[in-house]
Design a protein around this motif. Structure first.
Motif, mmCIF file in Angstrom:
data_model
loop_
_atom_site.group_PDB
_atom_site.id
_atom_site.type_symbol
_atom_site.label_atom_id
_atom_site.label_comp_id
_atom_site.label_asym_id
_atom_site.label_seq_id
_atom_site.Cartn_x
_atom_site.Cartn_y
_atom_site.Cartn_z
ATOM 1 N N THR A 51 0.797 -1.158 -0.099
ATOM 2 C CA THR A 51 -0.054 0.073 -0.015
ATOM 3 C C THR A 51 0.952 1.203 0.075
ATOM 4 O OG1 THR A 51 -1.596 -1.281 1.218
ATOM 5 C CG2 THR A 51 -2.038 1.262 1.009
ATOM 6 N N GLU A 52 0.516 2.168 -1.061
ATOM 7 C CA GLU A 52 1.193 3.455 -0.987
ATOM 8 C C GLU A 52 0.077 4.505 -0.519
ATOM 9 O OE1 GLU A 52 3.053 3.879 -4.373
ATOM 10 O OE2 GLU A 52 4.448 2.135 -4.340
ATOM 11 N N GLY A 53 0.716 5.602 0.111
ATOM 12 C CA GLY A 53 -0.417 6.721 0.265
ATOM 13 C C GLY A 53 -1.159 6.913 1.423
ATOM 14 N N GLN A 54 -2.280 7.278 1.507
ATOM 15 C CA GLN A 54 -3.085 7.287 2.814
ATOM 16 C C GLN A 54 -3.198 5.977 3.388
ATOM 17 O OE1 GLN A 54 -5.319 10.293 3.894
ATOM 18 N NE2 GLN A 54 -4.890 11.863 1.953
ATOM 19 N N GLY A 55 -3.002 6.060 4.967
ATOM 20 C CA GLY A 55 -3.380 5.007 5.606
ATOM 21 C C GLY A 55 -2.374 3.504 5.382
ATOM 22 N N ASN A 56 -1.646 4.046 4.862
ATOM 23 C CA ASN A 56 -0.288 2.681 4.253
ATOM 24 C C ASN A 56 0.284 2.052 5.522
ATOM 25 O OD1 ASN A 56 1.474 5.144 4.997
ATOM 26 N ND2 ASN A 56 2.934 4.171 3.912
ATOM 27 N N THR A 57 0.188 2.671 6.763
ATOM 28 C CA THR A 57 0.658 1.938 7.878
ATOM 29 C C THR A 57 -0.345 1.346 8.854
ATOM 30 O OG1 THR A 57 0.763 4.093 9.277
ATOM 31 C CG2 THR A 57 2.731 3.238 7.891
ATOM 32 N N SER A 58 -1.577 1.740 8.651
ATOM 33 C CA SER A 58 -2.763 1.075 9.289
ATOM 34 C C SER A 58 -3.634 0.178 8.836
ATOM 35 C CB SER A 58 -3.429 2.415 9.809
ATOM 36 O OG SER A 58 -4.145 3.140 8.637
ATOM 37 N N LEU A 59 -3.623 0.055 7.318
ATOM 38 C CA LEU A 59 -4.635 -0.957 6.626
ATOM 39 C C LEU A 59 -4.130 -2.467 7.081
ATOM 40 C CD1 LEU A 59 -5.266 1.157 3.450
ATOM 41 C CD2 LEU A 59 -6.588 0.884 5.391
ATOM 42 N N PRO A 60 -5.131 -3.364 7.074
ATOM 43 C CA PRO A 60 -4.731 -4.688 7.246
ATOM 44 C C PRO A 60 -3.892 -5.251 6.181
ATOM 45 C CG PRO A 60 -7.022 -4.402 7.782
ATOM 46 C CD PRO A 60 -6.282 -3.280 7.163
ATOM 47 N N GLN A 61 -2.956 -6.074 6.308
ATOM 48 C CA GLN A 61 -2.170 -6.727 5.156
ATOM 49 C C GLN A 61 -2.493 -8.208 5.113
ATOM 50 O OE1 GLN A 61 0.220 -5.140 3.437
ATOM 51 N NE2 GLN A 61 -1.018 -3.335 4.687
ATOM 52 N N GLY A 62 -2.088 -8.742 3.996
ATOM 53 C CA GLY A 62 -2.423 -10.179 3.834
ATOM 54 C C GLY A 62 -4.140 -10.277 3.431
ATOM 55 N N ARG A 63 -4.521 -11.560 3.731
ATOM 56 C CA ARG A 63 -5.996 -11.878 3.385
ATOM 57 C C ARG A 63 -6.863 -11.032 4.165
ATOM 58 N NH1 ARG A 63 -8.062 -17.430 0.588
ATOM 59 N NH2 ARG A 63 -10.120 -16.988 0.497
ATOM 60 N N ASN A 64 -6.517 -10.514 5.150
ATOM 61 C CA ASN A 64 -7.413 -9.655 6.009
ATOM 62 C C ASN A 64 -7.515 -8.459 5.612
ATOM 63 O OD1 ASN A 64 -7.521 -11.441 8.011
ATOM 64 N ND2 ASN A 64 -5.716 -10.789 9.131
ATOM 65 N N ASN A 65 -6.863 -7.980 4.415
ATOM 66 C CA ASN A 65 -7.258 -6.546 3.746
ATOM 67 C C ASN A 65 -8.542 -6.718 3.022
ATOM 68 O OD1 ASN A 65 -6.756 -4.764 1.300
ATOM 69 N ND2 ASN A 65 -5.291 -4.013 2.600
ATOM 70 N N LEU A 66 -9.243 -5.634 3.134
ATOM 71 C CA LEU A 66 -10.609 -5.838 2.612
ATOM 72 C C LEU A 66 -10.410 -6.011 0.909
ATOM 73 C CD1 LEU A 66 -13.551 -5.521 3.114
ATOM 74 C CD2 LEU A 66 -13.317 -2.960 3.123
ATOM 75 N N ALA A 67 -9.704 -5.502 0.416
ATOM 76 C CA ALA A 67 -9.449 -5.673 -0.932
ATOM 77 C C ALA A 67 -9.278 -6.957 -1.681
ATOM 78 C CB ALA A 67 -8.556 -4.604 -1.566
ATOM 79 N N ALA A 68 -8.629 -7.695 -0.541
ATOM 80 C CA ALA A 68 -8.380 -8.958 -0.701
ATOM 81 C C ALA A 68 -9.588 -9.918 -0.412
ATOM 82 C CB ALA A 68 -7.178 -9.790 0.135
ATOM 83 N N GLN A 69 -10.043 -9.563 0.648
ATOM 84 C CA GLN A 69 -11.302 -10.344 1.047
ATOM 85 C C GLN A 69 -12.666 -10.257 0.087
ATOM 86 O OE1 GLN A 69 -12.795 -8.807 4.970
ATOM 87 N NE2 GLN A 69 -10.937 -9.277 5.748
ATOM 88 N N SER A 70 -12.653 -9.277 -0.591
ATOM 89 C CA SER A 70 -13.770 -8.950 -1.640
ATOM 90 C C SER A 70 -13.294 -9.702 -2.807
ATOM 91 C CB SER A 70 -13.907 -7.391 -1.910
ATOM 92 O OG SER A 70 -12.686 -6.841 -2.182
ATOM 93 N N PHE A 71 -11.944 -9.528 -3.132
ATOM 94 C CA PHE A 71 -11.756 -10.419 -4.486
ATOM 95 C C PHE A 71 -12.141 -11.931 -4.329
ATOM 96 C CE2 PHE A 71 -8.973 -13.232 -6.656
ATOM 97 C CZ PHE A 71 -8.920 -12.388 -7.917
ATOM 98 N N TYR A 72 -11.439 -12.329 -3.213
ATOM 99 C CA TYR A 72 -11.903 -13.761 -2.762
ATOM 100 C C TYR A 72 -13.351 -14.355 -2.704
ATOM 101 C CZ TYR A 72 -7.027 -15.181 -2.663
ATOM 102 O OH TYR A 72 -5.527 -15.056 -2.884
ATOM 103 N N THR A 73 -14.175 -13.312 -2.192
ATOM 104 C CA THR A 73 -15.615 -13.445 -1.994
ATOM 105 C C THR A 73 -16.205 -13.779 -3.446
ATOM 106 O OG1 THR A 73 -15.784 -12.292 0.071
ATOM 107 C CG2 THR A 73 -17.712 -12.521 -1.100
#
Length: 308
Positions: A51-73
């Motif tokens: 992650t680059e930009g806003q929230g790059n240190t606070s957003l979850p990583q791995g499969r817990n990231n919402l961008a990954a969760q929604s993809f796999y759903t």
């Protein structure tokens, strides 16, 4: 049959829900974007999120990231083969500020999965899938469809009507350095409201849509008023009430809390002085020694799209 692609880049716009009186049913897309690149990799490599930009240190990583969760759903629902994933996120939409940052991740994951699976779902079908994850359609619908959307949940399906504005409109977006989680903003709302307040909002929501569709924007001063959520949330954002009044005095039609806040958004005539209005909105926060960011935007007409 052509071989399916292994990599895709998706651009998703920020969104502003409620639009004043349209609580949980109106939303619009703005010209501020998050960009996500998805690459299919061997399953053994797992999920890697950069992650680059806003929230790059606070957003979850791995499969817990919402961008990954929604993809796999969606990927698993479409019965696609098991895969690992690399996701590169470029974040410009402020996190926890009422501009639909979580919706961009949900929409990106669904759009990417759909694209990499060969686009079996329409945009309208993606809206329902997104609303199932988000819990409501007022951010995800404009993020997918673009423009201004009127959204209704009916028997588990979303009905979203996309509207094009009659003429251009500027958006002055002020983002205070004050995260406001949706859960906290929701907790501020009463369980019941007076009947007269419900009537107040129904009439103004109808006037808002009519004004934007007809081009009679002078009605916006009245149409953007609200009694269902803004009076209860304004105290959570010190300086907000003064800032909205300052926006009107400086030439905006009116101003609102964007989504659950803390962002404030002013609707401005196409020939209005957006910079003057933005600086006027900043002053009440400056008096309280609170930093703010300004964005001068328009309404995004397209919504989420594959750009690479």
């Amino acid at each position: 049959m052509a071989e399916l692609r292994k990599k895709v880049t998706v651009q998703v716009p920020a969104t502003s829900a409620n639009c004043g009186p349209g609580f949980d049913c109106l939303g619009l897309a703005c010209t501020l974007y998050n960009t996500f690149t998805y690459e299919l990799v061997p399953e053994a490599e797992g999920v890697q999120v950069r992650t680059e930009g806003q929230g790059n240190t606070s957003l979850p990583q791995g499969r817990n990231n919402l961008a990954a969760q929604s993809f796999y759903t969606l990927w698993e629902k479409l019965q696609q083969p098991a895969t690992g994933l690399k996701i590169a996120c470029r974040i410009q939409v402020p996190v926890s500020r009422g501009l639909g940052s979580s919706s961009t991740a949900i929409v990106a994951g669904l759009t990417a999965a759909n694209a990499l699976a060969g686009d079996p779902l329409s945009k309208e079908e993606l809206v329902t899938e997104a609303a199932r994850i988000e819990g409501h359609p007022d951010n995800v619908a404009p993020a997918i469809l673009g423009g201004l959307t009127v959204n209704v949940m009916e028997k588990g399906k979303v009905e979203s009507l996309k509207l094009a504005l009659a003429k251009p409109l500027k958006l002055v977006v002020l983002v205070p350095a004050l995260p406001l989680p949706t859960s906290k903003a929701r907790a501020a709302l009463p369980e019941m409201v007076p009947h007269k307040d419900a009537v107040y909002n129904v009439s103004r929501a109808a006037l808002l849509v009519g004004s934007l569709m007809s081009g009679d924007y002078h009605f916006l001063t009245t149409a953007l008023e609200d009694r269902l959520h803004q009076p209860y949330r304004l105290p959570l954002i010190p300086g907000a009430e003064e800032a909205l009044a300052a926006a009107r005095q400086a030439g905006a039609y009116n101003g609102i809390i964007s989504g659950a806040g803390s962002t404030l958004l002013a609707y401005v005539p196409a020939d209005g002085d957006a910079v003057k209005i933005g600086e006027a909105m900043r002053k009440p926060f400056a008096k309280r020694h609170m930093d703010t960011a300004l964005h001068f935007l328009e309404i995004d007409p397209e919504g989420a799209k594959v750009i690479g």
